[in-house]
Design an enzyme around this catalytic site. Structure first.
Site, PDB file in Angstrom:
ATOM      1  N   ARG A  38       0.772  -1.236   0.041  1.00  0.00           N
ATOM      2  CA  ARG A  38       0.024  -0.201  -0.089  1.00  0.00           C
ATOM      3  C   ARG A  38       0.821   1.236  -0.105  1.00  0.00           C
ATOM      4  O   ARG A  38       0.671   2.210  -0.707  1.00  0.00           O
ATOM      5  CB  ARG A  38      -0.992  -0.192   1.390  1.00  0.00           C
ATOM      6  N   HIS A  84      -8.149  -4.788  -7.692  1.00  0.00           N
ATOM      7  CA  HIS A  84      -7.740  -4.173  -6.361  1.00  0.00           C
ATOM      8  C   HIS A  84      -9.273  -4.118  -5.410  1.00  0.00           C
ATOM      9  O   HIS A  84      -9.925  -3.086  -5.889  1.00  0.00           O
ATOM     10  CB  HIS A  84      -7.266  -2.718  -6.910  1.00  0.00           C
ATOM     11  N   TYR A 128     -18.654  11.213 -14.956  1.00  0.00           N
ATOM     12  CA  TYR A 128     -18.727  12.613 -15.760  1.00  0.00           C
ATOM     13  C   TYR A 128     -17.224  12.724 -16.341  1.00  0.00           C
ATOM     14  O   TYR A 128     -17.196  13.477 -17.555  1.00  0.00           O
ATOM     15  CB  TYR A 128     -18.753  13.797 -14.821  1.00  0.00           C
TER      16      TYR A 128
END
Length: 745
Positions: A38, A84, A128
């Site tokens: 991570r 993921h 968007y």
């Protein structure tokens, strides 16, 4: 009774585990997972798993730099579903950052739509916006289909994902990285690819090159937002040598002439990771609080480019002095800390030097080259094998056709008759009729010769380390042509310069000197009224409040506020609110606790000696310059322990100290018996059986002690021999007519 009934009731050995060991093992597992999966980037491709998975998923969606865009929601959904298994918002935020040209030096995602701004605005929702890969991202993945890197199962074992990307350029340093793990963190600034590849090429020629030599290629960080790096070269060299350090980064500015002697400062580049909107707010706050009196106004005239206008108070202001003060008091100058803590070979966390990181990248490139070469070698061998079969078929074409037409099982017949392998026979049988026209002996032999020559070259390459490094150097030069300083956006953006030495100008010298009257009420509301107000002039206060301090001062003065907690706070008069209203609570200006009261408020005079004392009867002499505090938290000066509190802070004027207790006993002793200290509890001034100290003052013994009686008349006791004694004595009853409130004045 059975044998088991006599045994004690102990838990199973499998369940008996000390809590310390159980927690330690589990936390260590979590820590390692955080570090490796991570927070820390891989030194080879400079990516964390989430970024690597985003790029790989986009490649699987065929979102090439020359192709069309796809919705970001589709991309983040694929990444989450296939590789993921974390929140889609975290994935989208990571992808959006890869597309921000103000966050990442060489964007790896080409975004279409609102992906955020340098003002700190968030990207639009994933539904968007659209995205595709950039050429830089494709360069990082070049060779994935050629067995360049290892693959592993994804989280549910249904797909494969790359362990690391081939990485055609040192992305770790080119784009930088930051992350916080358990017990360790990383923060790497971005750099210029052209300079990094130059250092790599030098390292190939001279493997034992010194860090100082590499610094001649890598001048320093190259931030996407530009700016000017003013860190001394020696400090930068040490940072790159050890892997830890910091860089001072300033905004880029210029003077814009307005005619008739007027001018303004225009900031065109701001430091990396500074949000422009918050920077403007901070500059406006400095103007409002009058912390930089020579700055009159700030305006944001930015459009596509950054343009922040700073207006000076007058044309006589020195621009360098103005910017020097702004650099010290705002984020127009920041300090970027570097901590090159990365995963070497994807497993071992290590703080690396510049040379270590470049060496890790070059070693990775060599592994990629060897794997791609072996993969290509296997493909060539397979093709040569097929070509040998084609040549045999061409030489015996009529017989091959006849066999195919007449035999029910032509494959074993062909294998036996022409000495073909099963693979060769299968390839001949799978040929289309239209391919027969291509079965020309010259063409087949030409392809065979070319592949044979290529195979010989690959064998030489695999057998010679020198040839391998030569090939890597050639590849790096090609990458340098594509992303180097002559490519679009490849030129260095951050300038390396030396910080100008700006003369320290005290703030007082830049403040217009005007008389004011500082008024502080009993409840702690403070204001600065213009002019010196007469003592008998009535002043307005809030209901239930009344006046306590009224001090004639000037705008260039600083006030020392002593709290009952023994802390001294500094208040510049120029920062006090005006006198039109009731003022503002002093607790908003300094961190005076609610349970602490204002004990004293006085003007700071340079070099002045002050007497500080507590209600417990302890005190000392302090230099006023030692009491000035630089922060709102103030400075602890007089150490007091409840129920005692700071009682007074008075100017020393004389050679003796007079102390009076709540028991009305007074003691006079020489001032020389008091120590001068910067902080502490002090020494005992007077001893008390009951109660504590009421007041203390200083006096000249020859002149005597004066006070004002209840009728307003001044009384003086000239012969003080009855009260003179040693410090820490009990003293004697105060003179006849001494004020009933036990105060000297």
């Amino acid at each position: 009774m059975s044998e088991s009934a006599d045994e004690p009731d102990h838990p199973s050995p499998a369940l008996a585990e000390p809590l310390r060991r159980a927690i330690g093992e589990r936390y260590l597992t979590y820590a390692l997972s955080t570090i490796m999966n991570r927070a820390l980037p891989d030194a080879r491709d400079g990516l964390k798993p989430v970024h690597r998975r985003i790029l790989y998923a986009m490649r699987e969606l065929r979102l090439s730099s020359a192709g069309g865009y796809r919705k970001s929601a589709k991309i983040s959904g694929d990444v989450m579903g296939n590789y993921h298994p974390h929140g889609d918002s975290a994935i989208y935020d990571a992808m959006a950052r890869l597309a921000q040209d103000f966050s990442i030096r060489y964007p790896l995602v080409d975004g279409q739509g609102n992906f955020g701004s340098i003002d700190g605005d968030n990207p639009a929702a994933a539904r968007y916006t659209e995205a595709r890969l950039t050429a830089a991202a494709e360069a990082l993945m070049d060779g994935l289909t050629e067995d360049a890197v290892d693959f592993r199962d994804n989280y549910d074992g249904t797909l494969q994902e790359p362990v690391v990307l081939p990485a055609a350029f040192p992305n770790l340093l080119a784009n930088g990285s930051s992350g916080i793990a358990v017990g360790m963190a990383t923060n790497i600034p971005p750099h210029n690819i052209d300079e990094l590849l130059g250092a790599c090429l030098h390292l190939l020629k001279t493997p034992d090159a010194r860090d100082e030599t590499l610094m001649s290629y890598v001048q320093g960080p190259d931030f996407p937002t530009g700016g000017v790096i003013v860190e001394p070269p020696a400090s930068m060299a040490e940072a790159y040598r050890t892997g830890r350090g910091a860089f001072r980064l300033r905004a880029r500015w210029e003077i814009e002439e307005l005619g008739r002697g007027q001018w303004q400062v225009v900031v065109t580049e701001i430091p990396y990771q500074v949000q422009k909107s918050k920077l403007i707010e901070r500059l406006a706050e400095l103007i409002q609080l009058k912390k930089i009196p020579i700055l009159a106004d700030v305006r944001d005239e930015s459009a596509e480019d950054v343009r922040v206008v700073l207006e000076p108070r007058s044309r006589t202001v020195d621009a360098d002095v103005l910017m020097g003060m702004l650099f010290r008091n705002s984020d127009l100058e920041v300090r970027f800390s570097m901590n090159m803590n990365v995963l070497i070979d994807g497993r071992t966390p290590k703080v690396c030097s510049l040379k270590d990181v470049l060496r890790a990248f070059l070693d990775h490139r060599r592994d990629v080259l060897l794997r791609r070469s072996r993969h290509r070698l296997g493909k060539i061998d397979a093709r040569l094998h097929i070509l040998e079969g084609y040549i045999v078929a061409f030489l015996n074409l009529d017989r091959v056709i006849e066999t195919i037409r007449t035999e029910d099982e032509p494959k074993p017949v062909m294998m036996a008759e022409f000495d073909l392998t099963e693979t060769q026979a299968e390839a001949i049988l799978n040929m289309r009729l239209r391919s027969l026209r291509r079965l020309e002996e010259m063409e087949l032999r030409r392809e065979r010769d070319e592949l044979t020559e290529e195979r010989a070259g690959l064998m030489d390459l695999l057998g010679s380390e020198e040839l391998q490094w030569q090939r890597i150097a050639a590849e790096l030069k090609e990458v340098r042509k594509t992303f180097g300083k002559n490519s679009p956006g490849g030129a260095r953006r951050s300038e390396i310069a030396e910080a100008k030495a700006v003369a320290e100008v005290p703030v007082e010298a830049m403040i217009e000197r005007e008389p004011v009257t500082v008024v502080c009420s009993k409840m702690g509301w403070i204001r600065a009224m213009k002019g010196h107000v007469a003592a008998d002039q009535p002043l307005k206060f809030k209901d239930g409040d009344e006046g306590r301090f009224a001090i004639h001062a000037e705008t260039t003065d600083k006030l020392l506020l002593l709290g009952s907690n023994g802390r001294v706070y500094t208040l510049p008069v120029t920062s006090l609110p005006g006198g039109r209203g009731m003022g503002e609570p002093v607790r908003l200006m300094v961190d005076l606790p609610n349970e602490a009261d204002i004990t004293a408020l006085r003007i700071h005079r340079k070099g002045q000696k002050l007497l500080l004392a507590s209600t417990a009867g302890d005190g000392f002499v302090a230099n006023a310059d030692e009491l000035l505090a630089q922060t709102k938290a103030g400075k602890q000066v007089l150490n007091v322990k409840a129920p005692a509190a700071a009682a007074l802070c008075k100017t020393i004027d004389g050679d003796h100290v007079a102390v009076v207790g709540e028991n009305r006993k007074m003691l006079v002793f020489p001032l020389t018996e008091l120590p001068e200290m910067a902080r502490g509890k002090g020494v005992r001034l007077q001893k008390y059986k009951d109660g504590g100290m009421s007041d203390a003052t200083t006096l000249t013994l020859e002149t005597g002690l004066s006070w004002t009686d209840p009728a307003g008349r001044t009384r003086t006791e000239r012969d003080l021999s009855e009260w003179v004694g040693k410090r820490a004595g009990s003293g004697r009853m105060a003179p006849r007519g001494f004020p009933r409130d036990n105060r000297f004045n």
